[in-house]
Design a protein around this motif. Structure first.
Motif, PDB file in Angstrom:
ATOM      1  N   GLY A  75       0.810  -1.217   0.000  1.00  0.00           N
ATOM      2  CA  GLY A  75       0.000   0.000   0.000  1.00  0.00           C
ATOM      3  C   GLY A  75       0.838   1.258   0.000  1.00  0.00           C
ATOM      4  O   GLY A  75       0.542   2.221  -0.698  1.00  0.00           O
ATOM      5  N   GLY A  76       1.914   1.230   0.776  1.00  0.00           N
ATOM      6  CA  GLY A  76       2.783   2.399   0.852  1.00  0.00           C
ATOM      7  C   GLY A  76       3.480   2.683  -0.456  1.00  0.00           C
ATOM      8  O   GLY A  76       3.625   3.834  -0.868  1.00  0.00           O
ATOM      9  N   PHE A  77       3.900   1.630  -1.124  1.00  0.00           N
ATOM     10  CA  PHE A  77       4.578   1.798  -2.409  1.00  0.00           C
ATOM     11  C   PHE A  77       3.681   2.519  -3.406  1.00  0.00           C
ATOM     12  O   PHE A  77       4.101   3.453  -4.081  1.00  0.00           O
ATOM     13  N   GLU A  78       2.427   2.093  -3.502  1.00  0.00           N
ATOM     14  CA  GLU A  78       1.501   2.695  -4.469  1.00  0.00           C
ATOM     15  C   GLU A  78       1.191   4.149  -4.126  1.00  0.00           C
ATOM     16  O   GLU A  78       1.069   4.995  -5.008  1.00  0.00           O
ATOM     17  N   LYS A  79       1.078   4.450  -2.824  1.00  0.00           N
ATOM     18  CA  LYS A  79       0.708   5.803  -2.414  1.00  0.00           C
ATOM     19  C   LYS A  79       1.883   6.778  -2.462  1.00  0.00           C
ATOM     20  O   LYS A  79       1.710   7.962  -2.742  1.00  0.00           O
ATOM     21  N   GLU A  80       3.072   6.282  -2.196  1.00  0.00           N
ATOM     22  CA  GLU A  80       4.199   7.165  -1.935  1.00  0.00           C
ATOM     23  C   GLU A  80       5.132   7.368  -3.113  1.00  0.00           C
ATOM     24  O   GLU A  80       5.938   8.306  -3.115  1.00  0.00           O
ATOM     25  N   LEU A  81       5.039   6.539  -4.139  1.00  0.00           N
ATOM     26  CA  LEU A  81       6.034   6.596  -5.215  1.00  0.00           C
ATOM     27  C   LEU A  81       6.068   7.955  -5.905  1.00  0.00           C
ATOM     28  O   LEU A  81       7.137   8.500  -6.182  1.00  0.00           O
ATOM     29  N   THR A  82       4.886   8.520  -6.186  1.00  0.00           N
ATOM     30  CA  THR A  82       4.882   9.832  -6.857  1.00  0.00           C
ATOM     31  C   THR A  82       5.425  10.925  -5.937  1.00  0.00           C
ATOM     32  O   THR A  82       6.013  11.900  -6.403  1.00  0.00           O
ATOM     33  N   GLN A  83       5.230  10.765  -4.616  1.00  0.00           N
ATOM     34  CA  GLN A  83       5.787  11.732  -3.676  1.00  0.00           C
ATOM     35  C   GLN A  83       7.307  11.617  -3.623  1.00  0.00           C
ATOM     36  O   GLN A  83       8.018  12.622  -3.537  1.00  0.00           O
ATOM     37  N   LEU A  84       7.792  10.385  -3.699  1.00  0.00           N
ATOM     38  CA  LEU A  84       9.239  10.159  -3.644  1.00  0.00           C
ATOM     39  C   LEU A  84       9.946  10.816  -4.821  1.00  0.00           C
ATOM     40  O   LEU A  84      11.002  11.430  -4.664  1.00  0.00           O
ATOM     41  N   ILE A  85       9.376  10.710  -6.014  1.00  0.00           N
ATOM     42  CA  ILE A  85      10.044  11.288  -7.179  1.00  0.00           C
ATOM     43  C   ILE A  85      10.068  12.812  -7.083  1.00  0.00           C
ATOM     44  O   ILE A  85      11.013  13.463  -7.519  1.00  0.00           O
ATOM     45  N   ASP A  86       9.030  13.413  -6.449  1.00  0.00           N
ATOM     46  CA  ASP A  86       9.054  14.858  -6.240  1.00  0.00           C
ATOM     47  C   ASP A  86      10.202  15.263  -5.329  1.00  0.00           C
ATOM     48  O   ASP A  86      10.785  16.335  -5.473  1.00  0.00           O
ATOM     49  N   MET A 156       3.402  18.842 -26.781  1.00  0.00           N
ATOM     50  CA  MET A 156       3.214  18.054 -25.572  1.00  0.00           C
ATOM     51  C   MET A 156       4.400  18.295 -24.647  1.00  0.00           C
ATOM     52  O   MET A 156       5.534  18.399 -25.112  1.00  0.00           O
ATOM     53  N   ALA A 157       4.126  18.406 -23.362  1.00  0.00           N
ATOM     54  CA  ALA A 157       5.191  18.587 -22.374  1.00  0.00           C
ATOM     55  C   ALA A 157       4.980  17.570 -21.260  1.00  0.00           C
ATOM     56  O   ALA A 157       3.853  17.353 -20.819  1.00  0.00           O
ATOM     57  N   SER A 158       6.064  16.943 -20.831  1.00  0.00           N
ATOM     58  CA  SER A 158       5.923  15.895 -19.819  1.00  0.00           C
ATOM     59  C   SER A 158       6.990  16.012 -18.747  1.00  0.00           C
ATOM     60  O   SER A 158       8.081  16.539 -18.975  1.00  0.00           O
ATOM     61  N   ASP A 159       6.652  15.479 -17.587  1.00  0.00           N
ATOM     62  CA  ASP A 159       7.607  15.329 -16.502  1.00  0.00           C
ATOM     63  C   ASP A 159       7.140  14.158 -15.655  1.00  0.00           C
ATOM     64  O   ASP A 159       5.987  13.728 -15.754  1.00  0.00           O
ATOM     65  N   ILE A 160       8.034  13.651 -14.827  1.00  0.00           N
ATOM     66  CA  ILE A 160       7.670  12.543 -13.954  1.00  0.00           C
ATOM     67  C   ILE A 160       7.064  13.030 -12.648  1.00  0.00           C
ATOM     68  O   ILE A 160       6.361  12.294 -11.958  1.00  0.00           O
ATOM     69  N   SER A 161       7.296  14.282 -12.308  1.00  0.00           N
ATOM     70  CA  SER A 161       6.854  14.836 -11.029  1.00  0.00           C
ATOM     71  C   SER A 161       5.482  15.485 -11.160  1.00  0.00           C
ATOM     72  O   SER A 161       5.300  16.450 -11.905  1.00  0.00           O
ATOM     73  N   THR A 162       4.512  14.976 -10.419  1.00  0.00           N
ATOM     74  CA  THR A 162       3.171  15.560 -10.455  1.00  0.00           C
ATOM     75  C   THR A 162       3.162  16.960  -9.845  1.00  0.00           C
ATOM     76  O   THR A 162       2.428  17.840 -10.304  1.00  0.00           O
ATOM     77  N   ASP A 163       3.987  17.168  -8.832  1.00  0.00           N
ATOM     78  CA  ASP A 163       4.050  18.469  -8.180  1.00  0.00           C
ATOM     79  C   ASP A 163       4.564  19.533  -9.141  1.00  0.00           C
ATOM     80  O   ASP A 163       4.005  20.628  -9.252  1.00  0.00           O
ATOM     81  N   ILE A 164       5.613  19.218  -9.864  1.00  0.00           N
ATOM     82  CA  ILE A 164       6.188  20.202 -10.778  1.00  0.00           C
ATOM     83  C   ILE A 164       5.273  20.424 -11.986  1.00  0.00           C
ATOM     84  O   ILE A 164       5.215  21.520 -12.543  1.00  0.00           O
ATOM     85  N   LEU A 165       4.521  19.403 -12.384  1.00  0.00           N
ATOM     86  CA  LEU A 165       3.564  19.578 -13.480  1.00  0.00           C
ATOM     87  C   LEU A 165       2.436  20.524 -13.085  1.00  0.00           C
ATOM     88  O   LEU A 165       1.957  21.305 -13.919  1.00  0.00           O
ATOM     89  N   ARG A 166       2.016  20.470 -11.830  1.00  0.00           N
ATOM     90  CA  ARG A 166       0.995  21.422 -11.366  1.00  0.00           C
ATOM     91  C   ARG A 166       1.512  22.852 -11.471  1.00  0.00           C
ATOM     92  O   ARG A 166       0.786  23.767 -11.884  1.00  0.00           O
ATOM     93  N   LYS A 167       2.767  23.055 -11.112  1.00  0.00           N
ATOM     94  CA  LYS A 167       3.362  24.389 -11.220  1.00  0.00           C
ATOM     95  C   LYS A 167       3.450  24.828 -12.677  1.00  0.00           C
ATOM     96  O   LYS A 167       3.194  25.994 -13.003  1.00  0.00           O
ATOM     97  N   ALA A 168       3.805  23.881 -13.550  1.00  0.00           N
ATOM     98  CA  ALA A 168       3.905  24.209 -14.975  1.00  0.00           C
ATOM     99  C   ALA A 168       2.545  24.611 -15.542  1.00  0.00           C
ATOM    100  O   ALA A 168       2.438  25.577 -16.299  1.00  0.00           O
ATOM    101  N   MET A 169       1.511  23.882 -15.177  1.00  0.00           N
ATOM    102  CA  MET A 169       0.179  24.194 -15.692  1.00  0.00           C
ATOM    103  C   MET A 169      -0.349  25.512 -15.124  1.00  0.00           C
ATOM    104  O   MET A 169      -1.072  26.242 -15.803  1.00  0.00           O
ATOM    105  N   ASN A 170       0.036  25.824 -13.902  1.00  0.00           N
ATOM    106  CA  ASN A 170      -0.377  27.098 -13.301  1.00  0.00           C
ATOM    107  C   ASN A 170       0.300  28.273 -13.995  1.00  0.00           C
ATOM    108  O   ASN A 170      -0.275  29.349 -14.151  1.00  0.00           O
TER     109      ASN A 170
END
Length: 288
Positions: A75-86, A156-170
């Motif tokens: 469960g932790g792996f699935e929830k935390e992986l995107t946070q770890l890459i940030d 198209m623009a991509s990144d692995i970090s969801t946090d940084i993508l939110r900043k890019a879209m903002n």
């Protein structure tokens, strides 16, 4: 390595004010390499310790061992992986970074693609970070399009970090960040904050709407089928080992259309790699 098996609790008990054990670091670095392709040598241990502290506090953990056990649980792996890459990724970029690339786009690349293609030119900003690169590309593509009525494009623009993508879209940036943007383009594509106490600018909505942002992990199959005419992947593969770099460059070449262009960072090299490209300028290659 099985990512969905709990690791044995051998991480030791470490307070946040003490150092991470070598056993913990080894597990983290192996996971980061396997999942994201990013090399994490022992010299990065102190950096990882510091960056993980925020995640430990957010999760209510007092010890690195607790985070270690959580991360390696199913469960932790699935929830935390995107946070770890940030936490792991470093996102440093600027508008018009390595400006000769954009000069070459206008003088050579776009005229060539415009002449050869009747369809829209497809551009990919791979590893786009907080958005400065794709918005710069969009300005350049838009300016060229206005002077060439038959030229159309998609970006198209991509990144692995969801946090940084939110900043890019903002698309909100400190005013100092856009010093390098030519004044005519600033007036045309950027909006100043109405609040005089906040020296901020935002990319205008008509430009923001032209960029398709996606989360893409380079270690996984690319989640699209269409070929790209231009790929910008600059100052991204420096975090990968040489074998991973070669694998990724081969994937990029397979994704490029015939005669398409690959732009890499000036600190990167494909020297010695067997790839179906020819160099047309420093760190710029065309698929043959």
């Amino acid at each position: 390595m099985s990512l969905h098996n709990k690791t044995e609790n051998a991480c030791g008990t470490i307070g946040l004010n003490t150092r991470m054990t070598d056993a913990d670091f080894s597990k983290f670095s192996k996971l980061i390499k396997e999942e994201f392709g990013i090399k994490m040598p022992p010299s990065k241990k102190t950096m990882l310790e510091a960056r993980l502290q925020k995640r430990l506090r957010a999760l209510g953990f007092s010890y690195y061992s607790q985070y270690c056990d959580f991360l390696f649980s199913p469960g932790g792996f699935e929830k935390e992986l995107t946070q770890l890459i940030d936490v792991v990724t470093t996102n440093t970029t600027d508008f018009f970074r390595e400006p000769k690339h954009f000069e070459l786009m206008l003088s050579t690349v776009l005229p060539d693609l415009c002449q050869r293609n009747s369809r829209p030119v497809k551009v990919w900003s791979a590893g786009c970070s907080s958005g400065e690169e794709p918005y710069t590309l969009c300005m350049v593509l838009n300016e060229f399009s206005e002077r060439n009525n038959n030229f159309k494009y998609s970006l198209m623009a991509s990144d692995i970090s969801t946090d940084i993508l939110r900043k890019a879209m903002n698309a909100v940036y400190p005013l100092s960040k856009v010093d390098v943007v030519p004044m005519a383009l600033k007036k045309k594509y950027l909006l100043k904050s109405k609040d005089k106490t906040k020296p901020l600018v935002r990319v205008k909505p008509e430009l923001r709407s032209k960029v398709d942002f996606r989360r893409i992990n380079f270690m996984e199959p690319f989640p699209f089928k269409d070929q790209k005419d231009i790929i910008f992947c600059r100052n991204v593969v420096i975090y990968f080992d040489r074998v991973t770099q070669y694998t990724l460059f081969k994937k990029f070449c397979a994704t490029l259309s015939s005669g398409g262009y690959l732009f890499i960072g000036h600190s990167e090299s494909i020297s010695g790699m067997e790839l179906p490209v020819r160099q047309i300028a420093p760190t710029v290659y065309q698929k043959v």
